[in-house]
Write an enzyme that holds these catalytic residues in place. Structure first.
Site, short mmCIF file in Angstrom:
data_model
loop_
_atom_site.label_atom_id
_atom_site.label_comp_id
_atom_site.label_asym_id
_atom_site.label_seq_id
_atom_site.Cartn_x
_atom_site.Cartn_y
_atom_site.Cartn_z
CB SER A 1 -0.90 0.01 1.24
OG SER A 1 -1.57 1.24 1.39
CE1 TYR B 1 -3.96 -2.18 5.50
CE2 TYR B 1 -3.19 0.02 4.90
CZ TYR B 1 -3.67 -1.22 4.54
OH TYR B 1 -3.84 -1.52 3.20
#
Length: 392
Positions: A212, A225
């Site tokens: 990501s 995350y």
């Protein structure tokens, strides 16, 4: 008494002599003129070789940019897609199936697996699914053996599965932080260790890490995350370098770093500005292209490479200000309450009212305030009894 003193002096002299020998042994022998010259020549030659190789790689890349990158065929591959029961994993499975790739789907959601397998097979592709919790290495290794005997050796590994809690760090339960790391990065170690040996033996393979842009910058409410995705990016880069050093240059790795993707169940409600959230179909197409071209890293959208370069150029005040404005809220609470109501309705339809209320109360009690329960928490009921996050 005199004899004892003499013995003591002899002992002290012995210690001193031993210490002097140790000190002398610790001193490096000075290099001769010719040895120094040789060392300098080797260093200069190494630098020159690095510069020449770098120029060659740059010219090669410019050539490919001008005339197009060569693309490999995937119709003879056996691909494993983790988290293939929904979202991006399902879209990748469908595209691979249409290209003639044998697709294997791992997920924790049996219903999602069945839907993906059915969709791929209806489109004329080959697909099998297995229920595997990739956060448990024992399950991964056992499922890998079953897969090897029933289907064959995996030549394309797509580590796609991911979870997100979407809460401020101090509001995030410990088990969700552990789960984020177990799924988002630790599972990559287990799957890679399970399938890389056969790739090396067959002298062919490709490992894809779906990371990501949050693996390059920090975002509020995504501390766990972001940290796990930073680790995933580092995993890919270190693995690629290690494979090259060991001479396994026929094993490819690709790291995919997209911005927030719509309609995957993870960031549907994200409040982002300036950079639009991504269409999952566009991301899936870009991932397939990156695999076929053996790209090392794919930033989606591509112009974010420029924004990332700013991170190391400008002071933190500029970087922090940009990030706060770029993603004001990665997980707004308003959507969570609506999701909680929908889950309650589904529970009420399949269970007695008392059971449904008890289930929701148990989940809410995990958090300090029921109002702070995000969409991540509500999917605990939808996905499986062991999860409390949104799942990609």
């Amino acid at each position: 008494m005199v004899e004892e003193n003499n013995n003591n002096r002899a002992s002290e002299n012995g210690h001193l002599a031993h210490g002097a020998q140790s000190a002398n042994a610790g001193k490096a022998t000075p290099l001769t003129f010719y040895e120094n010259l040789k060392s300098w020549v080797e260093a200069i030659a190494d630098v020159m070789m690095f510069i020449l190789c770098s120029i060659g790689f740059i010219l090669k890349d410019l050539y490919y940019i001008a005339f197009g990158y060569p693309e490999k065929e995937l119709n003879n591959d056996i691909a494993l897609v983790t988290g293939g029961g929904s979202g991006l994993g399902r879209l990748l499975s469908m595209r691979l199936g249409k290209m003639g790739t044998k697709v294997i789907v791992w997920d924790i959601n049996k219903q999602g697996i069945d839907e993906t397998v059915k969709m791929v097979q209806e489109a004329g592709g080959y697909c099998k699914g297995y229920v595997v919790d990739i956060s448990r290495k024992e399950e991964v290794y056992k499922a890998a053996e079953v897969l090897r005997h029933e289907v064959g050796d995996i030549s394309l590994l797509i580590n796609n599965a991911g979870v997100v809690s979407g809460m401020h760090l101090l509001n995030t339960p410990d088990h969700l932080i552990e789960r984020s790391f177990n799924v988002n990065v630790m599972a990559h170690f287990w799957t890679t260790k399970a399938f890389l040996p056969k790739m090396i033996e067959n002298q062919s393979g490709h490992i894809v890490t779906i990371a990501s842009l949050a693996g390059h910058v920090g975002i509020t409410k995504l501390v766990d995350y972001c940290a796990s995705k930073f680790a995933a990016v580092g995993f890919d880069e270190a693995l690629r370098l290690e494979l090259e050093v060991l001479g396994h240059t026929n094993i490819q790795t690709t790291c995919v770093c997209p911005f927030f993707i719509q309609q995957t169940g993870m960031f549907d409600d994200v409040n982002a500005r300036w950079v639009p959230t991504l269409n999952p179909n566009d991301v899936a197409d870009r991932v397939i292209t990156a695999i076929k071209k053996n790209e090392k890293i794919a930033i989606i959208p591509g112009y974010c490479k420029f924004l990332l370069s700013l991170k190391w150029t400008f002071p933190w005040g500029c970087v922090g200000g940009l990030l706060r404005r770029l993603v004001p809220d990665a997980s707004p609470h308003g959507i969570a309450q609506k999701s909680l109501l929908n889950v309650y309705k589904k529970l009420s339809a399949t269970a007695s009212p008392a059971t449904a209320v008890t289930s929701i109360t148990d989940i809410s009690s995990t958090f300090k305030e029921p109002a702070a329960l995000t969409k991540a928490g509500t999917l605990l009921i939808k996905r499986s009894p062991s999860l409390g996050e949104r799942v990609l």
